[in-house]
Design an enzyme around this catalytic site. Structure first.
Site, PDB file in Angstrom:
ATOM      1  N   HIS A  38     -12.558   2.324   7.609  1.00 38.57           N
ATOM      2  CA  HIS A  38     -11.466   1.527   8.175  1.00 38.57           C
ATOM      3  C   HIS A  38     -10.820   2.266   9.343  1.00 38.57           C
ATOM      4  O   HIS A  38     -10.111   3.257   9.151  1.00 38.57           O
ATOM      5  CB  HIS A  38     -10.443   1.200   7.074  1.00 38.57           C
ATOM      6  CG  HIS A  38      -9.309   0.360   7.562  1.00 38.57           C
ATOM      7  ND1 HIS A  38      -8.042   0.445   7.047  1.00 38.57           N
ATOM      8  CD2 HIS A  38      -9.258  -0.574   8.539  1.00 38.57           C
ATOM      9  CE1 HIS A  38      -7.259  -0.408   7.692  1.00 38.57           C
ATOM     10  NE2 HIS A  38      -7.980  -1.037   8.591  1.00 38.57           N
ATOM     11  N   GLU A  49      -9.702   5.702   7.614  1.00 42.79           N
ATOM     12  CA  GLU A  49      -9.509   5.530   6.180  1.00 42.79           C
ATOM     13  C   GLU A  49     -10.896   5.317   5.568  1.00 42.79           C
ATOM     14  O   GLU A  49     -11.564   4.326   5.889  1.00 42.79           O
ATOM     15  CB  GLU A  49      -8.614   4.312   5.959  1.00 42.79           C
ATOM     16  CG  GLU A  49      -7.889   4.301   4.652  1.00 42.79           C
ATOM     17  CD  GLU A  49      -6.823   3.178   4.578  1.00 42.79           C
ATOM     18  OE1 GLU A  49      -5.878   3.331   3.829  1.00 42.79           O
ATOM     19  OE2 GLU A  49      -6.948   2.150   5.277  1.00 42.79           O
ATOM     20  N   ASN A  94      -2.437  -0.174   4.863  1.00 43.48           N
ATOM     21  CA  ASN A  94      -1.894  -1.529   4.925  1.00 43.48           C
ATOM     22  C   ASN A  94      -1.097  -1.868   3.682  1.00 43.48           C
ATOM     23  O   ASN A  94      -0.116  -2.597   3.743  1.00 43.48           O
ATOM     24  CB  ASN A  94      -3.024  -2.547   5.126  1.00 43.48           C
ATOM     25  CG  ASN A  94      -3.503  -2.533   6.567  1.00 43.48           C
ATOM     26  OD1 ASN A  94      -2.853  -1.955   7.431  1.00 43.48           O
ATOM     27  ND2 ASN A  94      -4.633  -3.136   6.825  1.00 43.48           N
TER      28      ASN A  94
END
Ligand SMILES: C[C@H](O)CC(=O)SCCNC(=O)CCNC(=O)[C@H](O)C(C)(C)COP(=O)(O)OP(=O)(O)OC[C@H]1O[C@@H](n2cnc3c(N)ncnc32)[C@H](O)[C@@H]1OP(=O)(O)O
Length: 724
Positions: free
Chosen positions: A448, A460, A498
């Protein structure tokens, strides 16, 4: 604490004192006390005429041992060796090294940073290699140089350059140091010590100057001019680091030395250093220093002796903003990249984006035209999977659509080699779901990236319970090679970044619907140190993304998601953020954001939908209240993420927030900051608000338990509970 210095005396009468403390020859208390002993010995011995100080294995010294700050930050003065104030800077470096009746020369290869450069500056000359890095980076740790650097550097390179080096914390190369006069000669690594020996003997014979840096005055500007330079630097530092005191303190200490003389300056430096070392900012920055280096240590993965496999060729699916950014990062760091798109038009656009990214680097002077040609030659386009047979890794970066991703992964299983790593850049979708139609779960992993992928420093790495340790080790290695800080996390909706930061926007929306002002919230949050407030951020990422992510959270965490209609209502009117030039702000041609009074209309409508009424208290929130109401829910979610074992260490969440969301480094990361504020206080406030404004604020069990125990949030978890 380890480390030592050795002394060996040659037949020429030169004593070589070598700093030995791998990996960077940091100056532990043991090294410093040894250094004093070695100097005392060299000064006393009749067979020693002159001294050379150097570091083992091609590194002079990376500075004071940062591990040793820990104890001092808890209250003990950083004297370490003796309780005498200023013992290292005054007794060792000034009165033993610099005042010695035998000349000393520093032979510098590799690093001379912080305390390392301060030792070198106390010597009577410095010889370096052209690639050596010299600097005083203490300010990036929230402290100031503490071994005389604030006094000697201005006297060697002039005030303006010394200020620049300290305030930016950026080291300079040997060649520049030579031009500035910080270094007396540049030589090759293999002749470094020999030339330094001869130089020391030449000083003794008065063939070369015998200089005590502390008492030089020729590079320091006259007082009036000096004050102007210092005031200019003060104003600049205030603008660039409005929440930080230590740059101002550094400038004050330099000024003291200029006005009252260097010995007074040394004492002031010592006193201020002790105060700063105990500040929250220094504790936070030192925490981040180690936390960042700790993210690549993953228990059960990186401690198995696995070697990363060589990844040469990477295929990327999707040439949109993310895909092209990832491709840019990879080609820039030597990887062969195949960019695949569904048709020629999209492919041309994707390849064009990579080219534009690289062209922009050329324009900024970061890439030469020759390097540009070599870099772009590593990029190929494709419209099918034919060229995927020999790729080592695929990164899927298509739109967030589960069935599309499932189809892609089952195709990849057919076309790629059985060892190929299958990565997805999804930011929210469960990886098990993505790989459902394959038998390749051990090589499926999340990669990510954050937009723009070639700029943002975080990667990530998301692993499922089936991802093999080898696959993780391989991706960690790619992350390092493309200069990202990787954080390994477990699989869940939103992963770490997130998920932790979802409440950031949610809290802000809740506050606005109940009466707080959008622009006041954004102002308070930027003052706190975030690059932008939640509303400005929504405008930047676009409402489409905000709504898509939001719906994932509503689906997965309905009990604590605040359902606001504010964004969808604005979207209906084609206000969708910065790209439409209207969102929470309006944007002019230069993308400058201005508040928009029309917003009130949408807020009123959103209130009607949610049925909430204005709370007069929320209309008058102080900045402190805003910060707490926006960030305590973030801390709360970070606690959930940690308690579920999504992260192995709380410090990994700190790095994820700092690098992925721009949480201020000098606040140490979300969990670290939570601990500075205190679990009891946070829990109490959240409880209060959850009674008034609903379950969005309800503290999770982990936070409530830690608060009841009065324990830190970041204490290590019971690993048996970890999901990883
Ligand atoms: C009183 C004085 O004025 C105060 C001071 O001197 S404060 C210290 C000033 N020095 C610094 O700030 C330098 C900090 N270090 C760095 O910037 C970088 O580590 C470096 C440029 C030296 C090397 O970078 P790089 O080669 O990428 O290796 P890096 O992974 O960062 O470091 C290698 C190891 O050395 C450790 N290390 C680096 N500098 C250290 C230091 N000054 N003290 C203790 N450990 C240090 C790192 O923690 C890391 O340990 P690990 O392998 O266990 O994770």
């Amino acid at each position: 604490m380890g480390g030592k210095t050795t002394i060996s005396v040659g037949s020429d009468g030169v004593a070589i004192i070598t700093i030995i403390n791998p990996p960077v020859n940091s100056l532990s208390f043991d090294v410093l006390s040894n250094l004093k002993e070695s100097f005392d010995e060299a000064i006393q011995r009749d067979d020693v005429k002159a001294i050379v100080v150097t570091g083992a294995k091609g590194k002079f010294s990376g500075g004071f041992d940062i591990n040793a700050f820990g104890g001092s930050q808890d209250g003990k003065a950083m004297t370490g060796l003796t309780s005498k104030p200023g013992y290292v800077s005054i007794d060792i470096l000034s009165d033993t090294v610099e005042a010695a009746r035998k000349p000393s020369v520093a032979a510098i290869d590799g690093l001379a940073l912080g305390g390392g450069l301060e030792v070198a500056m106390a010597c009577h000359a410095r010889i370096a290699t052209s690639t050596a890095q010299l600097g005083l980076p203490e300010l990036q740790l929230g402290i100031i140089p503490g071994f005389g650097g604030t006094q000697r550097l201005p006297r060697l390179v002039g005030l303006a350059k010394a200020l620049e080096m300290m305030l930016t914390s950026k080291p300079i190369r040997g060649e520049e140091a030579h031009n500035l006069g910080l270094v007396d000669a540049i030589v090759s690594g293999n002749e470094l010590v020999d030339i330094a020996r001869q130089w020391a003997l030449d000083i003794l014979a008065r063939r070369k100057p015998w200089v005590s840096s502390l008492y030089r005055t020729d590079k320091i500007e006259p007082l009036g001019e000096a004050r102007e330079i210092l005031n200019f630097a003060r104003a600049q530092a205030r603008r660039q680091a409005p929440n930080m005191q230590h740059p101002q303190v550094c400038i004050d200490v330099i000024e003291t030395g200029i006005v009252s003389g260097p010995r007074v300056g040394l004492m002031k430096e010592y006193e201020e250093f002790q105060v700063l070392l105990k500040s929250d900012i220094s504790k936070s920055l030192i925490h981040v220093f180690f936390a960042q280096r700790g993210t690549t240590k993953v228990p059960g993965v990186t401690d198995r002796g696995l070697k990363p496999r060589q990844i040469k060729k990477v295929a990327i699916l999707g040439g949109g903003l993310m895909g092209s950014g990832i491709a840019t990062a990879l080609v820039l760091n030597g990887y062969q990249v195949i960019l695949k798109e569904v048709n020629q038009k999209f492919l041309d656009a994707g390849l064009g984006r990579v080219k534009a990214n690289l062209t922009s680097s050329v324009k900024k002077g970061k890439l030469t035209q020759e390097m540009f040609e070599k870099t772009i030659a590593r990029l190929k386009g494709a419209l099918d999977y034919e060229s995927f047979k020999d790729v080592d890794m695929v990164i899927e970066a298509v739109i967030e659509n589960v069935s599309l991703k499932q189809q892609i992964f089952s195709d990849l299983e057919k076309y790629c080699s059985p060892n190929c790593i299958l990565a997805s850049n999804t930011s929210t979708i469960d990886l098990n779901l993505i790989g459902e139609k394959t038998k390749s779960h051990d090589r499926i992993i999340g990669a990510h990236f954050f937009s723009p992928a070639h700029v943002m420093p975080l990667l990530e790495i998301v692993r499922t319970s089936k991802t093999s340790p080898q696959t993780i080790v391989d991706l960690l290695d790619v992350g390092k090679k493309i200069r990202k800080t990787p954080v390994v996390v477990g699989n869940c909706t939103g992963f770490a970044v997130n998920r932790m930061f979802f409440p950031y926007t949610q809290a802000a929306l809740l506050l606005v619907e109940r009466g707080a002002d959008i622009y006041k919230i954004d102002r308070a949050i930027t003052k706190f140190g975030m690059p932008m407030g939640p509303f400005r951020l929504c405008d930047l990422v676009g409402f489409g993304v905000a709504v898509a992510t939001g719906s994932q959270f509503v689906l997965n965490f309905p009990e604590r998601t605040y359902k606001s209609m504010l964004i969808p209502l604005m979207q209906e009117d084609k206000r969708a953020g910065e790209t439409t030039r209207k969102g929470f702000y309006v944007y002019d041609d230069k993308r400058k954001a201005s508040p928009d009074p029309e917003i009130k209309k949408y807020i009123d409508k959103a209130r009607e939908f949610s049925g909430v009424s204005v709370d007069p208290k929320l209309a008058k929130l102080s900045d402190k209240d805003i910060i707490e109401m926006v960030f305590f829910p973030v801390v709360n979610e970070a606690c959930r993420v940690y308690a579920e074992g999504i992260a192995v260490k709380a410090a990994d969440l700190d790095i994820a927030g700092v690098m992925g969301m721009g949480f201020p480094t000098y606040r140490g990361g979300i969990m670290f900051w939570g601990d500075l504020v205190g679990s009891k206080y946070i829990n109490g406030r959240l409880n209060e608000w959850s009674k008034m404004y609903g379950d969005f604020f309800k503290p999770c069990d982990y936070l409530a338990q830690r608060a009841a125990l009065g324990a830190p949030l970041s204490a290590p978890l019971d690993q048996s509970k970890s999901r990883l």
